[in-house]
Design a protein around this motif. Structure first.
Motif, PDB file in Angstrom:
ATOM      1  N   LYS A  11       0.854  -1.189   0.000  1.00 21.51           N
ATOM      2  CA  LYS A  11       0.000   0.000   0.000  1.00 21.51           C
ATOM      3  C   LYS A  11       0.886   1.235   0.000  1.00 21.51           C
ATOM      4  N   ASN A  12       0.372   2.306  -0.617  1.00 21.56           N
ATOM      5  CA  ASN A  12       1.128   3.558  -0.659  1.00 21.56           C
ATOM      6  C   ASN A  12       0.454   4.614   0.214  1.00 21.56           C
ATOM      7  N   GLN A  13       0.989   5.840   0.177  1.00 24.06           N
ATOM      8  CA  GLN A  13       0.460   6.934   1.003  1.00 24.06           C
ATOM      9  C   GLN A  13      -0.998   7.273   0.664  1.00 24.06           C
ATOM     10  N   GLN A  14      -1.422   6.960  -0.529  1.00 24.99           N
ATOM     11  CA  GLN A  14      -2.800   7.224  -0.936  1.00 24.99           C
ATOM     12  C   GLN A  14      -3.720   6.045  -0.615  1.00 24.99           C
ATOM     13  N   ASP A  15      -3.206   5.029   0.093  1.00 23.07           N
ATOM     14  CA  ASP A  15      -3.940   3.826   0.494  1.00 23.07           C
ATOM     15  C   ASP A  15      -4.354   2.969  -0.707  1.00 23.07           C
ATOM     16  N   VAL A  16      -3.597   3.092  -1.798  1.00 21.22           N
ATOM     17  CA  VAL A  16      -3.853   2.289  -2.991  1.00 21.22           C
ATOM     18  C   VAL A  16      -3.095   0.976  -2.856  1.00 21.22           C
ATOM     19  N   GLU A  17      -3.777  -0.135  -3.170  1.00 25.16           N
ATOM     20  CA  GLU A  17      -3.127  -1.446  -3.145  1.00 25.16           C
ATOM     21  C   GLU A  17      -2.375  -1.671  -4.448  1.00 25.16           C
ATOM     22  N   LEU A  18      -1.137  -2.156  -4.317  1.00 26.65           N
ATOM     23  CA  LEU A  18      -0.268  -2.403  -5.466  1.00 26.65           C
ATOM     24  C   LEU A  18       0.251  -3.827  -5.388  1.00 26.65           C
ATOM     25  N   SER A  34      10.784  -1.357  10.959  1.00 21.19           N
ATOM     26  CA  SER A  34      10.641  -0.283  11.929  1.00 21.19           C
ATOM     27  C   SER A  34       9.289  -0.406  12.628  1.00 21.19           C
ATOM     28  N   ALA A  35       9.071   0.430  13.656  1.00 21.32           N
ATOM     29  CA  ALA A  35       7.787   0.475  14.356  1.00 21.32           C
ATOM     30  C   ALA A  35       7.612   1.815  15.051  1.00 21.32           C
ATOM     31  N   SER A  36       6.364   2.208  15.240  1.00 25.75           N
ATOM     32  CA  SER A  36       6.066   3.497  15.865  1.00 25.75           C
ATOM     33  C   SER A  36       6.478   3.558  17.322  1.00 25.75           C
ATOM     34  N   TRP A  37       6.478   2.435  18.015  1.00 28.39           N
ATOM     35  CA  TRP A  37       6.785   2.399  19.455  1.00 28.39           C
ATOM     36  C   TRP A  37       8.290   2.394  19.748  1.00 28.39           C
ATOM     37  N   CYS A  38       9.109   2.362  18.719  1.00 32.93           N
ATOM     38  CA  CYS A  38      10.563   2.205  18.854  1.00 32.93           C
ATOM     39  C   CYS A  38      11.257   3.575  18.759  1.00 32.93           C
ATOM     40  N   PRO A  39      11.819   4.097  19.879  1.00 35.18           N
ATOM     41  CA  PRO A  39      12.482   5.412  19.816  1.00 35.18           C
ATOM     42  C   PRO A  39      13.608   5.505  18.780  1.00 35.18           C
ATOM     43  N   PRO A  40      14.491   4.512  18.648  1.00 34.14           N
ATOM     44  CA  PRO A  40      15.522   4.633  17.604  1.00 34.14           C
ATOM     45  C   PRO A  40      14.922   4.681  16.190  1.00 34.14           C
ATOM     46  N   CYS A  41      13.798   4.007  15.997  1.00 35.73           N
ATOM     47  CA  CYS A  41      13.125   4.055  14.695  1.00 35.73           C
ATOM     48  C   CYS A  41      12.608   5.460  14.416  1.00 35.73           C
ATOM     49  N   ARG A  42      11.998   6.051  15.420  1.00 34.94           N
ATOM     50  CA  ARG A  42      11.437   7.397  15.263  1.00 34.94           C
ATOM     51  C   ARG A  42      12.540   8.430  15.036  1.00 34.94           C
ATOM     52  N   GLU A  75      -1.822   1.400  14.439  1.00 37.46           N
ATOM     53  CA  GLU A  75      -0.508   1.969  14.751  1.00 37.46           C
ATOM     54  C   GLU A  75       0.350   2.057  13.493  1.00 37.46           C
ATOM     55  N   LEU A  76       0.347   0.992  12.696  1.00 33.90           N
ATOM     56  CA  LEU A  76       1.132   0.967  11.460  1.00 33.90           C
ATOM     57  C   LEU A  76       0.720   2.117  10.553  1.00 33.90           C
ATOM     58  N   VAL A  77      -0.569   2.226  10.263  1.00 25.76           N
ATOM     59  CA  VAL A  77      -1.052   3.231   9.315  1.00 25.76           C
ATOM     60  C   VAL A  77      -0.798   4.648   9.833  1.00 25.76           C
ATOM     61  N   ALA A  78      -1.027   4.869  11.132  1.00 26.82           N
ATOM     62  CA  ALA A  78      -0.794   6.201  11.691  1.00 26.82           C
ATOM     63  C   ALA A  78       0.684   6.589  11.577  1.00 26.82           C
ATOM     64  N   TYR A  79       1.582   5.681  11.927  1.00 24.20           N
ATOM     65  CA  TYR A  79       3.022   5.952  11.838  1.00 24.20           C
ATOM     66  C   TYR A  79       3.430   6.179  10.390  1.00 24.20           C
ATOM     67  N   PHE A  80       2.934   5.349   9.511  1.00 25.93           N
ATOM     68  CA  PHE A  80       3.257   5.469   8.093  1.00 25.93           C
ATOM     69  C   PHE A  80       2.778   6.812   7.537  1.00 25.93           C
ATOM     70  N   PHE A  92      -0.473  -4.729   7.727  1.00 25.72           N
ATOM     71  CA  PHE A  92      -0.424  -5.431   9.001  1.00 25.72           C
ATOM     72  C   PHE A  92      -1.053  -6.821   8.855  1.00 25.72           C
ATOM     73  N   GLY A  93      -0.408  -7.791   9.484  1.00 26.94           N
ATOM     74  CA  GLY A  93      -0.925  -9.148   9.481  1.00 26.94           C
ATOM     75  C   GLY A  93      -0.461 -10.008   8.321  1.00 26.94           C
ATOM     76  N   SER A  94       0.233  -9.424   7.353  1.00 32.37           N
ATOM     77  CA  SER A  94       0.731 -10.210   6.223  1.00 32.37           C
ATOM     78  C   SER A  94       1.765 -11.220   6.715  1.00 32.37           C
ATOM     79  N   SER A  95       1.651 -12.442   6.256  1.00 31.65           N
ATOM     80  CA  SER A  95       2.632 -13.476   6.620  1.00 31.65           C
ATOM     81  C   SER A  95       4.008 -13.161   6.044  1.00 31.65           C
ATOM     82  N   LYS A  96       4.056 -12.290   5.057  1.00 33.48           N
ATOM     83  CA  LYS A  96       5.332 -11.929   4.425  1.00 33.48           C
ATOM     84  C   LYS A  96       6.242 -11.175   5.400  1.00 33.48           C
ATOM     85  N   ILE A  97       5.668 -10.482   6.371  1.00 35.33           N
ATOM     86  CA  ILE A  97       6.472  -9.708   7.320  1.00 35.33           C
ATOM     87  C   ILE A  97       7.410 -10.627   8.093  1.00 35.33           C
TER      88      ILE A  97
END
Length: 148
Positions: A11-18, A34-42, A75-80, A92-97
């Motif tokens: 997905k991109n910033q416009q929420d379009v699936e690719l 990365s993750a939103s809860w991780c200070p070094p990531c931020r 959390e993912l979408v808000a951080y992104f 979120f939830g993709s087995s590919k992660i």
């Protein structure tokens, strides 16, 4: 990377699936764990965003894929949406992660790898390189391209 992520939804910033395979054809890909809860990531994300914006001006073939370690889709979408660049993410939830975390031996975040189309790692510690050499974005890009 286009081969490795063929059939995977991004997905991109416009929420379009690719389709990952189609979207990544001919691109130099950075996987950003990365993750939103991780200070070094931020702390690193703005550096990556600045580097990305500089490189994309002259190298539109550069693509970053956010591989989130967030605890929820919200959390993912808000951080992104609020903190990341004009790149894509694996929903979120993709087995590919977890498969990508295992394949690229990601033990801590933030981590960034630069990957060939077939999934081979070209730059193991792109986070460190962007942190230490990212001010000269074009120079770092040329160093990376020497490995392709």
């Amino acid at each position: 990377m286009s081969e490795l992520l063929a059939g995977v939804t991004l997905k991109n910033q416009q929420d379009v699936e690719l389709d990952g395979g189609e979207h990544l054809k001919g691109k130099v890909v950075g996987l950003y764990f990365s993750a939103s809860w991780c200070p070094p990531c931020r702390a690193f994300t703005p550096k990556l965003q600045e580097f990305f914006e500089k490189i994309r001006k002259t190298h539109p073939e550069f693509e970053v894929i956010f591989v989130s370690r967030d605890r929820s889709a919200e959390e993912l979408v808000a951080y992104f949406n609020d903190h990341q660049g004009d790149w894509t993410y694996i929903p979120f939830g993709s087995s590919k992660i977890s498969k990508l975390m295992q394949k690229y031996e990601v033990k801590t975040i933030p981590t960034m790898r630069i990957i060939r189309a077939n999934g081979d790692v070209v730059i193991q510690d792109a986070r460190g390189e962007i942190t230490n050499k990212g001010e000269d974005a074009e120079g770092l890009w040329k160093e990376w391209m020497a490995h392709f």
